[in-house]
Design a protein around this motif. Structure first.
Motif, PDB file in Angstrom:
ATOM      1  N   ARG A 281      10.583  -7.211  20.166  1.00 15.47           N
ATOM      2  CA  ARG A 281      11.180  -7.310  18.839  1.00 15.47           C
ATOM      3  C   ARG A 281      10.066  -7.286  17.799  1.00 15.47           C
ATOM      4  NH1 ARG A 281      15.119 -11.176  21.141  1.00 15.47           N
ATOM      5  NH2 ARG A 281      13.523 -12.777  20.978  1.00 15.47           N
ATOM      6  N   GLU A 282      10.327  -6.676  16.671  1.00 13.34           N
ATOM      7  CA  GLU A 282       9.385  -6.681  15.552  1.00 13.34           C
ATOM      8  C   GLU A 282      10.135  -7.077  14.291  1.00 13.34           C
ATOM      9  OE1 GLU A 282       7.450  -2.940  15.083  1.00 13.34           O
ATOM     10  OE2 GLU A 282       6.771  -2.834  17.176  1.00 13.34           O
ATOM     11  N   TRP A 283       9.450  -7.710  13.364  1.00 10.88           N
ATOM     12  CA  TRP A 283      10.076  -8.010  12.087  1.00 10.88           C
ATOM     13  C   TRP A 283       9.027  -7.924  10.977  1.00 10.88           C
ATOM     14  CZ3 TRP A 283       9.570 -11.180  16.225  1.00 10.88           C
ATOM     15  CH2 TRP A 283       8.759 -12.312  16.110  1.00 10.88           C
ATOM     16  N   ASN A 284       9.426  -7.253   9.907  1.00 13.57           N
ATOM     17  CA  ASN A 284       8.547  -7.071   8.755  1.00 13.57           C
ATOM     18  C   ASN A 284       8.444  -8.353   7.940  1.00 13.57           C
ATOM     19  OD1 ASN A 284       8.112  -4.405   9.424  1.00 13.57           O
ATOM     20  ND2 ASN A 284       9.670  -3.606   8.017  1.00 13.57           N
ATOM     21  N   ILE A 285       7.366  -8.453   7.184  1.00 16.21           N
ATOM     22  CA  ILE A 285       7.135  -9.630   6.351  1.00 16.21           C
ATOM     23  C   ILE A 285       8.277  -9.820   5.353  1.00 16.21           C
ATOM     24  CG2 ILE A 285       5.779  -8.331   4.637  1.00 16.21           C
ATOM     25  CD1 ILE A 285       4.023 -10.877   4.364  1.00 16.21           C
TER      26      ILE A 285
ATOM     27  N   GLY B 157       1.437  -3.474   1.892  1.00 15.20           N
ATOM     28  CA  GLY B 157       1.036  -3.070   3.233  1.00 15.20           C
ATOM     29  C   GLY B 157       1.384  -1.625   3.534  1.00 15.20           C
ATOM     30  N   ILE B 158       2.604  -1.220   3.202  1.00 17.17           N
ATOM     31  CA  ILE B 158       3.035   0.148   3.484  1.00 17.17           C
ATOM     32  C   ILE B 158       2.208   1.145   2.671  1.00 17.17           C
ATOM     33  CG2 ILE B 158       4.942   1.793   3.338  1.00 17.17           C
ATOM     34  CD1 ILE B 158       5.281  -0.213   5.596  1.00 17.17           C
ATOM     35  N   GLU B 159       1.933   0.824   1.414  1.00 17.05           N
ATOM     36  CA  GLU B 159       1.123   1.719   0.576  1.00 17.05           C
ATOM     37  C   GLU B 159      -0.252   1.957   1.190  1.00 17.05           C
ATOM     38  OE1 GLU B 159       1.181  -0.132  -3.251  1.00 17.05           O
ATOM     39  OE2 GLU B 159       2.964   0.974  -3.917  1.00 17.05           O
ATOM     40  N   ASN B 160      -0.781   0.938   1.878  1.00 12.55           N
ATOM     41  CA  ASN B 160      -2.091   1.057   2.522  1.00 12.55           C
ATOM     42  C   ASN B 160      -1.980   1.527   3.967  1.00 12.55           C
ATOM     43  OD1 ASN B 160      -3.480   0.122   0.226  1.00 12.55           O
ATOM     44  ND2 ASN B 160      -3.114  -2.018   0.804  1.00 12.55           N
ATOM     45  N   SER B 161      -0.767   1.924   4.364  1.00 15.60           N
ATOM     46  CA  SER B 161      -0.496   2.369   5.739  1.00 15.60           C
ATOM     47  C   SER B 161      -0.835   1.298   6.766  1.00 15.60           C
ATOM     48  CB  SER B 161      -1.269   3.668   6.047  1.00 15.60           C
ATOM     49  OG  SER B 161      -0.859   4.706   5.182  1.00 15.60           O
ATOM     50  N   GLU B 162      -0.658   0.047   6.363  1.00 17.12           N
ATOM     51  CA  GLU B 162      -0.911  -1.090   7.247  1.00 17.12           C
ATOM     52  C   GLU B 162       0.297  -2.025   7.182  1.00 17.12           C
ATOM     53  OE1 GLU B 162      -4.532  -2.865   5.939  1.00 17.12           O
ATOM     54  OE2 GLU B 162      -5.795  -1.194   6.614  1.00 17.12           O
ATOM     55  N   ARG B 163       1.302  -1.694   7.960  1.00 18.19           N
ATOM     56  CA  ARG B 163       2.556  -2.452   7.928  1.00 18.19           C
ATOM     57  C   ARG B 163       2.320  -3.919   8.278  1.00 18.19           C
ATOM     58  NH1 ARG B 163       7.200  -3.125  11.554  1.00 18.19           N
ATOM     59  NH2 ARG B 163       5.998  -2.050  13.174  1.00 18.19           N
ATOM     60  N   ASN B 164       2.839  -4.797   7.454  1.00 15.55           N
ATOM     61  CA  ASN B 164       2.675  -6.240   7.648  1.00 15.55           C
ATOM     62  C   ASN B 164       3.876  -6.753   8.447  1.00 15.55           C
ATOM     63  OD1 ASN B 164       2.093  -8.965   7.406  1.00 15.55           O
ATOM     64  ND2 ASN B 164       1.379  -8.769   5.289  1.00 15.55           N
ATOM     65  N   TYR B 165       3.651  -6.982   9.738  1.00 13.88           N
ATOM     66  CA  TYR B 165       4.778  -7.361  10.597  1.00 13.88           C
ATOM     67  C   TYR B 165       4.300  -8.240  11.745  1.00 13.88           C
ATOM     68  CZ  TYR B 165       3.194  -4.070  14.186  1.00 13.88           C
ATOM     69  OH  TYR B 165       2.471  -3.413  15.157  1.00 13.88           O
ATOM     70  N   GLU B 166       5.283  -8.825  12.436  1.00 12.27           N
ATOM     71  CA  GLU B 166       4.996  -9.576  13.652  1.00 12.27           C
ATOM     72  C   GLU B 166       5.752  -8.942  14.808  1.00 12.27           C
ATOM     73  OE1 GLU B 166       4.924 -13.940  13.486  1.00 12.27           O
ATOM     74  OE2 GLU B 166       5.347 -13.745  11.337  1.00 12.27           O
ATOM     75  N   ILE B 167       5.240  -9.173  16.019  1.00  6.16           N
ATOM     76  CA  ILE B 167       5.869  -8.600  17.202  1.00  6.16           C
ATOM     77  C   ILE B 167       5.975  -9.657  18.296  1.00  6.16           C
ATOM     78  CG2 ILE B 167       3.662  -7.755  18.115  1.00  6.16           C
ATOM     79  CD1 ILE B 167       5.263  -5.330  19.245  1.00  6.16           C
ATOM     80  N   GLU B 168       7.056  -9.591  19.056  1.00  2.89           N
ATOM     81  CA  GLU B 168       7.256 -10.487  20.180  1.00  2.89           C
ATOM     82  C   GLU B 168       7.612  -9.653  21.408  1.00  2.89           C
ATOM     83  OE1 GLU B 168      10.099 -14.263  21.528  1.00  2.89           O
ATOM     84  OE2 GLU B 168      10.697 -12.973  19.842  1.00  2.89           O
ATOM     85  N   HIS B 169       6.752  -9.701  22.412  1.00  8.40           N
ATOM     86  CA  HIS B 169       7.028  -9.008  23.667  1.00  8.40           C
ATOM     87  C   HIS B 169       7.905  -9.918  24.526  1.00  8.40           C
ATOM     88  CE1 HIS B 169       4.293  -5.714  22.798  1.00  8.40           C
ATOM     89  NE2 HIS B 169       3.446  -6.622  22.340  1.00  8.40           N
ATOM     90  N   LEU B 170       9.011  -9.381  24.992  1.00  7.65           N
ATOM     91  CA  LEU B 170      10.027 -10.194  25.641  1.00  7.65           C
ATOM     92  C   LEU B 170       9.811 -10.271  27.151  1.00  7.65           C
ATOM     93  CD1 LEU B 170      13.091  -8.744  23.714  1.00  7.65           C
ATOM     94  CD2 LEU B 170      11.912 -10.900  23.250  1.00  7.65           C
ATOM     95  N   THR B 171       9.893 -11.488  27.675  1.00  2.97           N
ATOM     96  CA  THR B 171       9.885 -11.670  29.120  1.00  2.97           C
ATOM     97  C   THR B 171      11.270 -11.341  29.666  1.00  2.97           C
ATOM     98  OG1 THR B 171      10.586 -13.976  29.003  1.00  2.97           O
ATOM     99  CG2 THR B 171       8.206 -13.544  28.859  1.00  2.97           C
ATOM    100  N   GLU B 172      11.372 -11.239  30.972  1.00  2.84           N
ATOM    101  CA  GLU B 172      12.673 -10.984  31.575  1.00  2.84           C
ATOM    102  C   GLU B 172      13.649 -12.108  31.243  1.00  2.84           C
ATOM    103  OE1 GLU B 172      14.687  -9.885  35.890  1.00  2.84           O
ATOM    104  OE2 GLU B 172      13.032 -11.333  35.796  1.00  2.84           O
ATOM    105  N   GLU B 173      13.171 -13.345  31.279  1.00  3.81           N
ATOM    106  CA  GLU B 173      14.043 -14.486  30.969  1.00  3.81           C
ATOM    107  C   GLU B 173      14.536 -14.428  29.522  1.00  3.81           C
ATOM    108  OE1 GLU B 173      11.158 -14.710  32.505  1.00  3.81           O
ATOM    109  OE2 GLU B 173      11.696 -15.439  34.513  1.00  3.81           O
TER     110      GLU B 173
END
Length: 376
Positions: free
Chosen positions: A272-276, A285-301
């Motif tokens: 999952r990802e979500w923007n600031i 961030g987008i103007e500088n081509s550096e999207r400000n976001y967080e990411i969560e890699h999901l486990t099977e659980e």
């Protein structure tokens, strides 16, 4: 297949109950639109070459964005993504905005579904909620939409409103049904942190409805909607068969989607990802081509828990063969073992194909879901 969600965070005024990310910074709507369009171009690889079956403009209040800016975003989507010919394209609107003039221009764009935030047909309640329309304007907005050619209209309602009676709620349901929308979503009012409505409750301006009154209103909703021919296809959603929200269903059915705009979420099956949640920082961030976001890699659980949280809310329930293919034997055994007591007491029903809530189970769905969530 995949979906696209566009977050339009602008509102003319904040409603007293709302905790969603929104802003009244109208002077940067054009800059924001440019940033959304650039993000759409930057992130084409996120869902690879998947066919886009649904597009959803949510908010905030997307209908406060000028038509040329809405068109710019639509043009960007269609020029960068593989959108199928019969895609469901939804825009959330406030009844106030749905004038004949606005709708005439909106019809020139790809939108074929309108989701309207009505909430109530009781003017006193609308005022308490801080809505900027009244019941008459909601009626007129639906009439205008029909005359403009829209044949797929959804309206949002809220129940368990402060001081509301069962009779008042019945009147709102009846008015909603009389307008014959193809889809109705009805949500239990939540008193969210840092909202005027919660502060009014804490001051003692009114009393929260009892659990018994809450259940009575929900039961009346289910009964009236079924009598009127609507299918109760998800706990909070009802549709004339064939008009279920394809976009919302994709969230419940593990379909990938890309979300663009401040605070927008994305999901690709494994993360999952979500923007600031800050418009100015998002644009920067987008103007500088550096999207400000967080990411969560999901486990099977975590993916299993997401499935329980979403699919068990639907009338179709959890497909058991799909679960066997998707998750380990350990998690499948856990689900069936924890479900057993709810099957025995009538909250869940199990067939060879699915596990789903019964009508009795719908009323305690949170407790049932909580039991099936995996936690070591």
């Amino acid at each position: 297949m995949a979906g696209i969600y566009i977050h339009i965070p602008f509102c003319k005024q904040r409603c007293n109950y709302c905790a969603f990310y929104s802003s009244t910074l109208y002077n940067i709507r054009e800059e924001y639109t440019d940033a959304v369009c650039k993000e759409l171009g930057m992130r084409k690889e996120y869902i690879k070459d998947e066919e886009i079956r649904t597009i959803y403009f949510g908010g905030g209040t997307p209908s406060t964005l000028p038509i040329p800016l809405l068109q710019k975003i639509c043009d960007t989507i269609y020029s960068n993504y593989n959108v199928c010919n019969d895609a469901e394209v939804t825009i959330e609107c406030n009844p106030d905005d749905l004038t004949t003039e606005f709708l005439a221009e909106l019809r020139k764009l790809p939108f074929n579904r309108i989701s309207m935030g009505v909430q109530s047909f009781n003017n006193a309640q609308l005022k308490r909620l801080g809505r900027r329309h009244n019941a008459e304007k909601a009626h007129q907005a639906i009439k205008n939409s029909r005359e403009a050619g829209y044949s797929n209209i959804s309206i949002d309602l809220m129940f368990a409103l402060p001081g509301s009676t069962l009779e008042e709620w019945e009147q709102t349901i009846s008015e909603a049904i009389s307008l014959k929308p193809e889809h109705i979503s009805a949500y239990n009012l939540m008193y969210e942190e840092d909202t005027p409505l919660l502060r009014a409750l804490q001051r003692g301006d009114f009393e929260e409805l009892s659990e018994e009154e809450n259940v009575e209103q929900f039961q009346m909703l289910i009964t009236k909607m079924k009598e009127a021919g609507y299918r109760h296809y998800e706990i909070s959603n009802f549709a004339i068969p064939g008009h279920e929200s394809r976009h919302n269903s994709s969230y419940w059915n593990d379909t990938a989607y890309i979300g663009c705009g401040a605070a927008a979420h994305s999901y690709n099956g494994t993360s999952r990802e979500w923007n600031i949640s800050d418009i100015k920082e998002y644009i920067k961030g987008i103007e500088n081509s550096e999207r400000n976001y967080e990411i969560e890699h999901l486990t099977e659980e975590e993916r299993y828990n997401d499935t329980i949280l979403t699919r068990l809310r639907t009338a179709d329930g959890i497909p058991l063969n799909w679960m066997k293919e998707k998750f380990s034997e350990k998690l499948n055994r856990y689900m069936l073992a924890t479900a057993q007591k709810h099957i025995e007491c009538g909250n869940l029903k199990k067939t060879d194909e699915t596990l789903s809530l019964t009508e009795k189970g719908i009323f305690i769905s949170d407790a049932v879901i909580r039991d099936l969530i995996f936690a070591e």
